[in-house]
Design an enzyme around this catalytic site. Structure first.
Site, PDB file in Angstrom:
ATOM      1  CG  LEU A  53      -2.469   8.679  -7.619  1.00 21.84           C
ATOM      2  CD1 LEU A  53      -2.322  10.131  -7.244  1.00 21.84           C
ATOM      3  CD2 LEU A  53      -1.329   8.127  -7.518  1.00 21.84           C
ATOM      4  CG  ASP A  54      -2.294   2.304  -3.294  1.00 25.75           C
ATOM      5  OD1 ASP A  54      -3.301   2.080  -4.048  1.00 25.75           O
ATOM      6  OD2 ASP A  54      -1.159   1.862  -3.262  1.00 25.75           O
ATOM      7  N   PRO A  55      -4.506   5.643  -1.098  1.00 25.10           N
ATOM      8  CG  PRO A  55      -6.381   4.922   0.084  1.00 25.10           C
ATOM      9  CD  PRO A  55      -5.338   4.368  -0.794  1.00 25.10           C
ATOM     10  CE  LYS A  56      -0.755   3.943   4.820  1.00 28.31           C
ATOM     11  NZ  LYS A  56      -0.023   3.163   5.701  1.00 28.31           N
ATOM     12  CB  VAL A  57      -0.048   7.528  -3.462  1.00 34.76           C
ATOM     13  CG1 VAL A  57       0.917   8.194  -4.547  1.00 34.76           C
ATOM     14  CG2 VAL A  57       0.581   6.062  -2.924  1.00 34.76           C
TER      15      VAL A  57
END
EC number: 5.4.99.25
Length: 328
Positions: free
Chosen positions: A70-74
């Protein structure tokens, strides 16, 4: 997603020797930790790698690995396997994902037109990974199983998407906006399911830290066993094959599974499908590919049923009875 509801076909009645191995619930706390899976509700901010590193540090193990970056913003469901359990991540490498995304359109959108475009994107689509992705930027196909409009408020839409592993939600939103002729970008994204694991089953990092502290401080592992799942749960979505005690160590040494070693199995499964091997004490041995269809396996008295691709159980957990048979 295939999450259970399979039938079990019993080929033969067989017992298991209590002297070898043990059911997952009977493992010591140390063993339980080393063969465990934790479903973290990843917050926005840290990377998936950082979250896995924190789990490793909290539990005092030498390694921990995550499935489905998961991307950091997700935020959302992030399965993390612990210690010996990391060998089992193969089971989740191609698992479906379910997301809820907030899309912002750059112009006014008609609700019925939006629903019609979402229907157009269901099925097999072509995608090229975005510039900032960690994989090679080449055109590839991905399956979109469903797109559901949950809410439309002005130029903002909440969309639920069930997609194949490796589908880029941000690119999907962008392409939907292009087809609508107004453009769009993704403002928020949360993963609510990975394979059979939903956000209802997740725990926070603090829950893991608290559970571990209670065990170390007070000797009570009740909370820890609730927070961590036995690694066997990672095969929840796969067809399972249970084998005789005499076949266990052979599988641990990479030998293919022959028909005489099979006691029972879940149906259906197809040739080439990933399957999970279990002992009669419900311990996970490893994973492999079926070499025959399940209907054919029901009739087999000899021949190979499946090959072994990944072994989780340590060699010697069960005695090497296959060697004795070779010598006699």
């Amino acid at each position: 997603m295939k999450c259970g509801n399979r039938e079990i076909f019993v080929k033969t009645q067989e017992s298991t020797n209590p002297e070898w191995g043990k059911p997952p619930s009977k493992r010591t706390t140390e063993e339980y930790i080393r063969y465990s899976l934790v479903l973290i509700d990843k917050p926005r901010g840290p990377s998936s790698h950082e979250v896995a590193a924190w789990v490793k540090k909290i539990l005092g193990v030498e390694r921990a690995g995550h499935a489905g970056t998961l991307d950091p913003k997700v935020s959302g469901v992030l399965p993390i396997a612990v210690a010996e359990g990391t060998k089992a991540l193969l089971a989740l490498s191609r698992s479906d994902k379910v997301y809820v995304a907030v899309a912002k359109f750059h112009g006014d959108v008609d609700e019925e037109r939006l629903k019609a475009v979402l229907n157009e994107f269901q099925g097999v689509i072509y995608q090229k990974p975005p510039l900032r992705s960690s994989v090679k930027r080449q055109l590839r196909t991905r399956h979109v199983y469903s797109l559901e409009l949950l809410e439309l408020d002005g130029r903002y839409a909440v969309i639920k998407m069930h997609v194949e592993a490796g589908t880029y939600a941000r690119k999907l939103i962008h392409d939907i906006g292009e087809v609508l002729g107004v453009g769009a970008n993704m403002r928020e994204l949360r993963r609510i399911a990975v394979s059979c694991y939903t956000e209802d089953e997740t725990v926070a990092l603090q829950d893991v830290a608290d559970a571990y502290y209670i065990w170390r401080r007070y000797g009570d592992d009740t909370y820890l066993r609730r927070v961590l799942l036995p690694i066997e749960e990672i095969a929840r979505h796969l067809p399972k094959i249970w084998v005789r005690d005499s076949a266990v160590d052979a599988l641990c040494n990479g030998a293919p599974l022959a028909a005489p070693g099979v006691v029972k199995f879940e149906t259906p499964f197809s040739k080439g499908e990933l399957v999970a091997f279990f002992t009669l004490k419900d311990e996970l041995i490893g994973f492999g590919r079926a070499l025959v269809e399940s209907e054919e396996a029901k009739k087999m008295e000899r021949g190979l049923v499946a090959r072994v691709d990944r072994v989780i159980m340590r060699r010697g957990t069960y005695p090497p009875m296959w060697k004795r048979k070779q010598q006699t």
